[in-house]
Structure formats: C-alpha cells, structure tokens
Design a protein around this motif. Sequence first.
Motif, PDB file in Angstrom:
ATOM      1  N   ALA A   1       0.605  -1.253   0.416  1.00 20.48           N
ATOM      2  CA  ALA A   1      -0.057  -0.297   0.053  1.00 20.48           C
ATOM      3  C   ALA A   1       0.575   1.265  -0.118  1.00 20.48           C
ATOM      4  O   ALA A   1       0.455   2.222  -1.222  1.00 20.48           O
ATOM      5  CB  ALA A   1      -1.358   0.263   1.055  1.00 20.48           C
ATOM      6  N   ILE A   2       1.827   1.276   1.069  1.00 21.26           N
ATOM      7  CA  ILE A   2       2.750   2.850   0.712  1.00 21.26           C
ATOM      8  C   ILE A   2       3.619   2.538  -0.634  1.00 21.26           C
ATOM      9  O   ILE A   2       3.761   4.260  -0.724  1.00 21.26           O
ATOM     10  CB  ILE A   2       3.865   1.570   2.053  1.00 21.26           C
ATOM     11  N   VAL A   3       3.999   1.692  -0.791  1.00 24.60           N
ATOM     12  CA  VAL A   3       4.878   1.716  -2.758  1.00 24.60           C
ATOM     13  C   VAL A   3       3.840   1.990  -3.021  1.00 24.60           C
ATOM     14  O   VAL A   3       4.389   3.313  -4.452  1.00 24.60           O
ATOM     15  CB  VAL A   3       5.053   0.818  -2.790  1.00 24.60           C
ATOM     16  N   LYS A   4       2.454   1.527  -3.697  1.00 24.89           N
ATOM     17  CA  LYS A   4       1.256   2.502  -4.330  1.00 24.89           C
ATOM     18  C   LYS A   4       1.162   3.769  -4.326  1.00 24.89           C
ATOM     19  O   LYS A   4       0.042   4.676  -5.260  1.00 24.89           O
ATOM     20  CB  LYS A   4       0.121   1.614  -3.820  1.00 24.89           C
ATOM     21  N   SER A   5       1.088   3.586  -2.589  1.00 28.17           N
ATOM     22  CA  SER A   5       0.956   5.791  -3.010  1.00 28.17           C
ATOM     23  C   SER A   5       1.475   7.081  -3.270  1.00 28.17           C
ATOM     24  O   SER A   5       1.333   7.849  -3.293  1.00 28.17           O
ATOM     25  CB  SER A   5       0.950   5.801  -1.087  1.00 28.17           C
ATOM     26  N   GLU A   6       3.031   5.836  -3.753  1.00 28.31           N
ATOM     27  CA  GLU A   6       3.753   7.158  -4.416  1.00 28.31           C
ATOM     28  C   GLU A   6       3.335   7.493  -5.269  1.00 28.31           C
ATOM     29  O   GLU A   6       3.112   9.191  -5.790  1.00 28.31           O
ATOM     30  CB  GLU A   6       4.765   6.788  -5.115  1.00 28.31           C
ATOM     31  N   GLU A   7       1.942   7.365  -6.435  1.00 25.05           N
ATOM     32  CA  GLU A   7       1.269   7.294  -7.451  1.00 25.05           C
ATOM     33  C   GLU A   7       0.655   8.603  -7.187  1.00 25.05           C
ATOM     34  O   GLU A   7       0.047  10.121  -7.339  1.00 25.05           O
ATOM     35  CB  GLU A   7       0.145   6.716  -7.611  1.00 25.05           C
TER      36      GLU A   7
END
Length: 339
Positions: free
Chosen positions: A117-123
């Motif tokens: 989820a954290i990785v995806k939140s970079e978007e």
Amino acid sequence: MPGSLARTTAPVAKMMRLWNYKQGSGLGARGQGIIAPIKPIRHCSTAGIGHSETTYKNGLHGAPAPSPPPQDEWHESAAVSRALGLERECYEKTLALLRDVKLQGDDSVETAEALAAIVKSEEVLRGKKRAPGAWRAALPTPAVQHIVERVLTPRIAVKAREWEPLWSPGCDHWLRPWIPLIGHLPESLYGTVESKISGGCYDVISPWKDYLGPTHWEIFSRRHILPKLTRWLQQLKITPPKQRDTKFCEVMSWTPLVRTEDVVSILEQEFFGKWESALRHWLQSARPSSGEATAWCAGWKNVFTAELLHDERVLARLEAGVATVDREAEDLSRLVCHA
C-alpha cells in the motif's frame, strides 16, 4: 494696529524710522519678525515649564513592535508546502522502515500488504495538485492501523522513554516525521511525554500543541500552562511610571499555546484589578501629566497580543484605565483653575 509706532515714545519712533522701519511690518532685515504681541495661554495642569508631550517609554521592553498585517495567501501557501514536504518525508521513512522490518524476518501478511500500500501511494505523491492529507486518505485503513499500532508505536515508545528534553528539546527525529501518518502522539505515550515536558521552557513545550491530540493538549495546558501563567501574574509587581517586572511579557509570549478565553479569565482575576489600583495610586500620589499617564496605558496595551485585543472584556478594562486618567485630569484641572 499691530506694528504701529503710535504707542511708543518719540525717541524710539525716531530711531526706528532712521533704521528704515515701516509701520505694519515686522522687525528684521526682511521684516520677518512678528507684529502681533504674544498672547499668554493659561494652563490648568501640573506640567512644568518646558514640558512637551513626547513619546513615553514605560519600561515594557518586551512589548512587541506593531507588525504589518500578515499576507494570508503567502502564509497559507508556505504552510501547504511544509505539509506536503512532511508527507513526502513520512512516505520515504515509512517505506524504508517496512522494508527493514521485512528484512528482519517479518513475513506476516499484514506487513506485506502495508508495504504494498505504501509503494502504491507514491502515485498520490506525484500528483501535481495534491492537497495535504490526500496521501494518508489514499492508504487502506487496515494498512494504516497495522503500521501505526504494530510498527511505529513500539519504536516511538522506545524513543520517547530515551528522550531527554534538556539536551534535545525538539522531537524532529523520532516523532515529527510520522505525524502525517499517525496524526498525533499515540495516546498510550501521553503519560511518558507529559512527565518529561511539564516543567519545560517554551521551546520544549510549544511544539507539542501540534503533536498532542486536542483532548490531551487541553488537559496538559490546564495542568501545566495556565497555572504557570496564573502564578506569574500573581507575582507581578506593577510600578508606574517605569515597569521593571517583565513577568507580564512572559505571560503574553505563552498565550498562543492556550485558549484566549482562558487567558482573559486569568487576566480578569489576577491582573486588571492590580493594574487599575497601581494606576490610581500613581495618579493620586505622583500627579503625572495627562499625556504621561495616557502614554503609560498605551504602553501596556501594546504588550497585549492581537487575539486578546479583539476580546471586548480586555478592551473594556484597558479603556477604563484611560477613562480613569481623564477623570483625574479633569478633577485636577478644576482644582487648579479654581485655586
């Protein structure tokens, strides 16, 4: 007729004519002198010869100079920029921490999902028109809950117990970077932090207004800040015309940390009665000029914060002080004029 020679003696008039004096003009090479006699002005005050109404300094060195009105748009933009920068820092630290947790052998599903989820939140962070708070709002609630309760809180607890405010007043390294994610200090750590900062100076305590939850900050301010302000005002000595006790300026420096209505209540209980009594005693014993006494009142008004000066109760008490000066001046004027 002003400038006429009719009311002087003949020898003087003759001498004036020899010096080319023309009736109706003033003295001097270009006739620039006055031609009308100086009229006496009766003063019914206690001011002495040579008195002038100059800017009066009453010893309140801590009084803040009037500042220009803030440029709201600029301040708002700067605050938004800081908030977005802190979110980016929080994202980077959280990502690094979760990866480190994985490397240490945490193979739980919750940690894996939180990391994803954290990785995806970079978007969200790459968005051009991102508003503060959008990054955390984009994270799944279970992921946030796992990160805060299982990963961050135990580590923050260790840092909180090790923290020594005397040597390191700020908490920029162990708490501030996580605020965008956790919102405020975990409730379970309030007691630890309270015991460490309760007797601290302004620089130690002030950041915690943002780091503690509203309820805990209210509790803290009522336990530790308001009693401090009350004690300072009780100890304050008001000594017109020169104020040497600076405790009032210290009180004003702390007022941004507490509610305005609480400060007003303390001022009404501990300050204004003492202030008015000192003013009346000074007026009746030393008989200062009206200008000096009014300037003394204005000097005190300049020390109050803008928030307090917007309170009707504060303004009423300050204006009452000026009214006291006016009444004393009128009473004295009548006595002098009838003497």
